[in-house]
Scaffold this motif. Structure first.
Motif, PDB file in Angstrom:
ATOM      1  N   LEU A  78       0.839  -1.207   0.000  1.00 60.38           N
ATOM      2  CA  LEU A  78       0.000   0.000   0.000  1.00 60.38           C
ATOM      3  C   LEU A  78       0.871   1.253   0.000  1.00 60.38           C
ATOM      4  O   LEU A  78       0.593   2.211  -0.721  1.00 60.38           O
ATOM      5  CB  LEU A  78      -0.932  -0.003   1.213  1.00 60.38           C
ATOM      6  N   ASN A  79       1.927   1.220   0.799  1.00 58.89           N
ATOM      7  CA  ASN A  79       2.849   2.363   0.833  1.00 58.89           C
ATOM      8  C   ASN A  79       3.506   2.582  -0.530  1.00 58.89           C
ATOM      9  O   ASN A  79       3.659   3.723  -0.974  1.00 58.89           O
ATOM     10  CB  ASN A  79       3.917   2.169   1.909  1.00 58.89           C
ATOM     11  N   LEU A  80       3.882   1.489  -1.188  1.00 51.62           N
ATOM     12  CA  LEU A  80       4.481   1.580  -2.519  1.00 51.62           C
ATOM     13  C   LEU A  80       3.497   2.205  -3.508  1.00 51.62           C
ATOM     14  O   LEU A  80       3.839   3.131  -4.246  1.00 51.62           O
ATOM     15  CB  LEU A  80       4.912   0.189  -2.997  1.00 51.62           C
ATOM     16  N   MET A  81       2.269   1.711  -3.511  1.00 52.12           N
ATOM     17  CA  MET A  81       1.262   2.233  -4.444  1.00 52.12           C
ATOM     18  C   MET A  81       0.928   3.690  -4.124  1.00 52.12           C
ATOM     19  O   MET A  81       0.737   4.500  -5.033  1.00 52.12           O
ATOM     20  CB  MET A  81       0.009   1.361  -4.424  1.00 52.12           C
ATOM     21  N   TYR A  82       0.888   4.031  -2.850  1.00 50.02           N
ATOM     22  CA  TYR A  82       0.634   5.420  -2.451  1.00 50.02           C
ATOM     23  C   TYR A  82       1.770   6.333  -2.934  1.00 50.02           C
ATOM     24  O   TYR A  82       1.521   7.445  -3.414  1.00 50.02           O
ATOM     25  CB  TYR A  82       0.480   5.525  -0.933  1.00 50.02           C
ATOM     26  N   SER A  83       3.005   5.832  -2.846  1.00 46.73           N
ATOM     27  CA  SER A  83       4.158   6.648  -3.258  1.00 46.73           C
ATOM     28  C   SER A  83       4.124   6.966  -4.753  1.00 46.73           C
ATOM     29  O   SER A  83       4.760   7.910  -5.205  1.00 46.73           O
ATOM     30  CB  SER A  83       5.476   5.951  -2.901  1.00 46.73           C
ATOM     31  N   LYS A  84       3.362   6.201  -5.511  1.00 47.73           N
ATOM     32  CA  LYS A  84       3.219   6.424  -6.955  1.00 47.73           C
ATOM     33  C   LYS A  84       1.861   7.051  -7.289  1.00 47.73           C
ATOM     34  O   LYS A  84       1.459   7.076  -8.457  1.00 47.73           O
ATOM     35  CB  LYS A  84       3.381   5.106  -7.722  1.00 47.73           C
ATOM     36  N   SER A  85       1.136   7.510  -6.263  1.00 44.03           N
ATOM     37  CA  SER A  85      -0.189   8.143  -6.415  1.00 44.03           C
ATOM     38  C   SER A  85      -1.226   7.197  -7.025  1.00 44.03           C
ATOM     39  O   SER A  85      -2.187   7.644  -7.652  1.00 44.03           O
ATOM     40  CB  SER A  85      -0.098   9.425  -7.245  1.00 44.03           C
ATOM     41  N   LEU A  86      -1.047   5.890  -6.821  1.00 41.47           N
ATOM     42  CA  LEU A  86      -1.974   4.914  -7.376  1.00 41.47           C
ATOM     43  C   LEU A  86      -3.139   4.610  -6.446  1.00 41.47           C
ATOM     44  O   LEU A  86      -4.068   3.897  -6.824  1.00 41.47           O
ATOM     45  CB  LEU A  86      -1.230   3.633  -7.737  1.00 41.47           C
ATOM     46  N   LEU A  87      -3.092   5.138  -5.236  1.00 41.32           N
ATOM     47  CA  LEU A  87      -4.199   5.039  -4.304  1.00 41.32           C
ATOM     48  C   LEU A  87      -4.147   6.244  -3.384  1.00 41.32           C
ATOM     49  O   LEU A  87      -3.124   6.924  -3.297  1.00 41.32           O
ATOM     50  CB  LEU A  87      -4.181   3.719  -3.518  1.00 41.32           C
ATOM     51  N   ASP A  88      -5.264   6.501  -2.733  1.00 42.52           N
ATOM     52  CA  ASP A  88      -5.346   7.596  -1.770  1.00 42.52           C
ATOM     53  C   ASP A  88      -5.512   7.019  -0.376  1.00 42.52           C
ATOM     54  O   ASP A  88      -6.153   5.978  -0.196  1.00 42.52           O
ATOM     55  CB  ASP A  88      -6.534   8.510  -2.086  1.00 42.52           C
ATOM     56  N   THR A  89      -4.941   7.689   0.596  1.00 43.05           N
ATOM     57  CA  THR A  89      -5.104   7.319   1.994  1.00 43.05           C
ATOM     58  C   THR A  89      -6.146   8.250   2.593  1.00 43.05           C
ATOM     59  O   THR A  89      -6.093   9.460   2.383  1.00 43.05           O
ATOM     60  CB  THR A  89      -3.778   7.455   2.760  1.00 43.05           C
ATOM     61  N   VAL A  90      -7.100   7.663   3.313  1.00 43.44           N
ATOM     62  CA  VAL A  90      -8.188   8.430   3.919  1.00 43.44           C
ATOM     63  C   VAL A  90      -8.035   8.346   5.434  1.00 43.44           C
ATOM     64  O   VAL A  90      -7.960   7.252   5.996  1.00 43.44           O
ATOM     65  CB  VAL A  90      -9.563   7.868   3.492  1.00 43.44           C
ATOM     66  N   TYR A  91      -7.974   9.516   6.061  1.00 44.59           N
ATOM     67  CA  TYR A  91      -7.904   9.600   7.517  1.00 44.59           C
ATOM     68  C   TYR A  91      -9.227  10.197   7.989  1.00 44.59           C
ATOM     69  O   TYR A  91      -9.573  11.310   7.597  1.00 44.59           O
ATOM     70  CB  TYR A  91      -6.752  10.504   7.959  1.00 44.59           C
ATOM     71  N   ASP A  92      -9.947   9.443   8.816  1.00 46.42           N
ATOM     72  CA  ASP A  92     -11.198   9.979   9.355  1.00 46.42           C
ATOM     73  C   ASP A  92     -11.421   9.427  10.754  1.00 46.42           C
ATOM     74  O   ASP A  92     -10.533   8.779  11.318  1.00 46.42           O
ATOM     75  CB  ASP A  92     -12.382   9.706   8.413  1.00 46.42           C
ATOM     76  N   ASN A  93     -12.620   9.643  11.303  1.00 45.12           N
ATOM     77  CA  ASN A  93     -12.882   9.233  12.684  1.00 45.12           C
ATOM     78  C   ASN A  93     -12.924   7.716  12.864  1.00 45.12           C
ATOM     79  O   ASN A  93     -12.947   7.231  13.987  1.00 45.12           O
ATOM     80  CB  ASN A  93     -14.158   9.891  13.210  1.00 45.12           C
ATOM     81  N   THR A  94     -12.930   6.939  11.765  1.00 46.23           N
ATOM     82  CA  THR A  94     -12.893   5.483  11.886  1.00 46.23           C
ATOM     83  C   THR A  94     -11.472   4.942  11.790  1.00 46.23           C
ATOM     84  O   THR A  94     -11.256   3.763  11.982  1.00 46.23           O
ATOM     85  CB  THR A  94     -13.760   4.812  10.799  1.00 46.23           C
ATOM     86  N   GLY A  95     -10.524   5.796  11.444  1.00 53.40           N
ATOM     87  CA  GLY A  95      -9.134   5.366  11.333  1.00 53.40           C
ATOM     88  C   GLY A  95      -8.576   5.635   9.953  1.00 53.40           C
ATOM     89  O   GLY A  95      -8.991   6.566   9.270  1.00 53.40           O
ATOM     90  N   ILE A  96      -7.670   4.770   9.537  1.00 54.34           N
ATOM     91  CA  ILE A  96      -7.005   4.909   8.241  1.00 54.34           C
ATOM     92  C   ILE A  96      -7.600   3.886   7.281  1.00 54.34           C
ATOM     93  O   ILE A  96      -7.748   2.711   7.612  1.00 54.34           O
ATOM     94  CB  ILE A  96      -5.490   4.671   8.376  1.00 54.34           C
ATOM     95  N   SER A  97      -7.934   4.361   6.092  1.00 55.67           N
ATOM     96  CA  SER A  97      -8.426   3.459   5.056  1.00 55.67           C
ATOM     97  C   SER A  97      -7.858   3.903   3.714  1.00 55.67           C
ATOM     98  O   SER A  97      -7.143   4.904   3.625  1.00 55.67           O
ATOM     99  CB  SER A  97      -9.957   3.421   5.046  1.00 55.67           C
ATOM    100  N   TYR A  98      -8.171   3.141   2.688  1.00 58.29           N
ATOM    101  CA  TYR A  98      -7.573   3.363   1.370  1.00 58.29           C
ATOM    102  C   TYR A  98      -8.666   3.404   0.314  1.00 58.29           C
ATOM    103  O   TYR A  98      -9.705   2.755   0.437  1.00 58.29           O
ATOM    104  CB  TYR A  98      -6.556   2.258   1.064  1.00 58.29           C
ATOM    105  N   LYS A  99      -8.376   4.170  -0.734  1.00 60.08           N
ATOM    106  CA  LYS A  99      -9.348   4.395  -1.789  1.00 60.08           C
ATOM    107  C   LYS A  99      -8.596   4.483  -3.118  1.00 60.08           C
ATOM    108  O   LYS A  99      -7.469   4.979  -3.174  1.00 60.08           O
ATOM    109  CB  LYS A  99     -10.064   5.720  -1.495  1.00 60.08           C
TER     110      LYS A  99
END
Length: 169
Positions: A83-104
């Protein structure tokens, strides 16, 4: 020792961070515009590979080997690296909200996946669609209970404590 050498020298291809990250992208594009957390990604990752473990599921992409559910136990760290690798290439977004960390899925996820001309990835995406259609309405608790109740028949006799982060109870 050999696996340690291979991992330390980035020589593992099967279940590598890239492979798990790629499978996560296939899941995220299928559930888009929803976002999902690591626990659900771990479960969906298992299910898209072993769809025939579920009654009425399509053929599995990976064989039904003994102890195959061990994969769920050991993949959390590698999935996070993917996930970190894909995020580093802007291939996914990280969502921070009141439920925690999720991915989109990001705006680049679909075009990136479309670059691959692979029967395996096509089937992976079909299985991700099947998993979404069959499990998206399960709450996290219901999904955890479903997995826990089937791990023994899937080749393991552990509970789903592996889904908890260290120190979490």
């Amino acid at each position: 020792m050999v696996e340690s050498y291979l991992k330390d020298n980035n020589l593992l291809a099967f279940n590598s961070p890239f492979e798990l990250g790629l499978r996560a992208l296939a899941i995220l594009i299928e559930v888009y515009p929803k976002n999902i957390d690591v626990r659900r990604l771990l479960i969906y990752d298992y299910l898209i590979l072993h769809t025939s473990d579920v009654d009425g599921g399509p053929p599995s992409l990976h064989p039904s080997t003994p102890h195959r559910s061990n994969g769920i136990l050991i993949r959390r760290k590698v999935l996070q690296e993917g996930l970190n690798l894909m995020y580093s290439k802007s291939l996914l977004d990280t969502v921070y909200d009141n439920t925690g960390i999720s991915y989109k899925a990001s705006k680049l996820t679909e075009p990136f996946l479309d670059l691959f001309k692979s029967i395996y990835l096509d089937k992976l995406r079909e299985n991700a669609r099947w998993v979404r259609m069959n499990f998206e309405y399960f709450s996290d608790l219901e999904l955890g209970k479903f997995i826990d109740s089937h791990l023994i028949e899937w080749g393991e006799d552990y509970g789903y404590e592996f889904l908890l982060e260290e120190g979490e109870e």
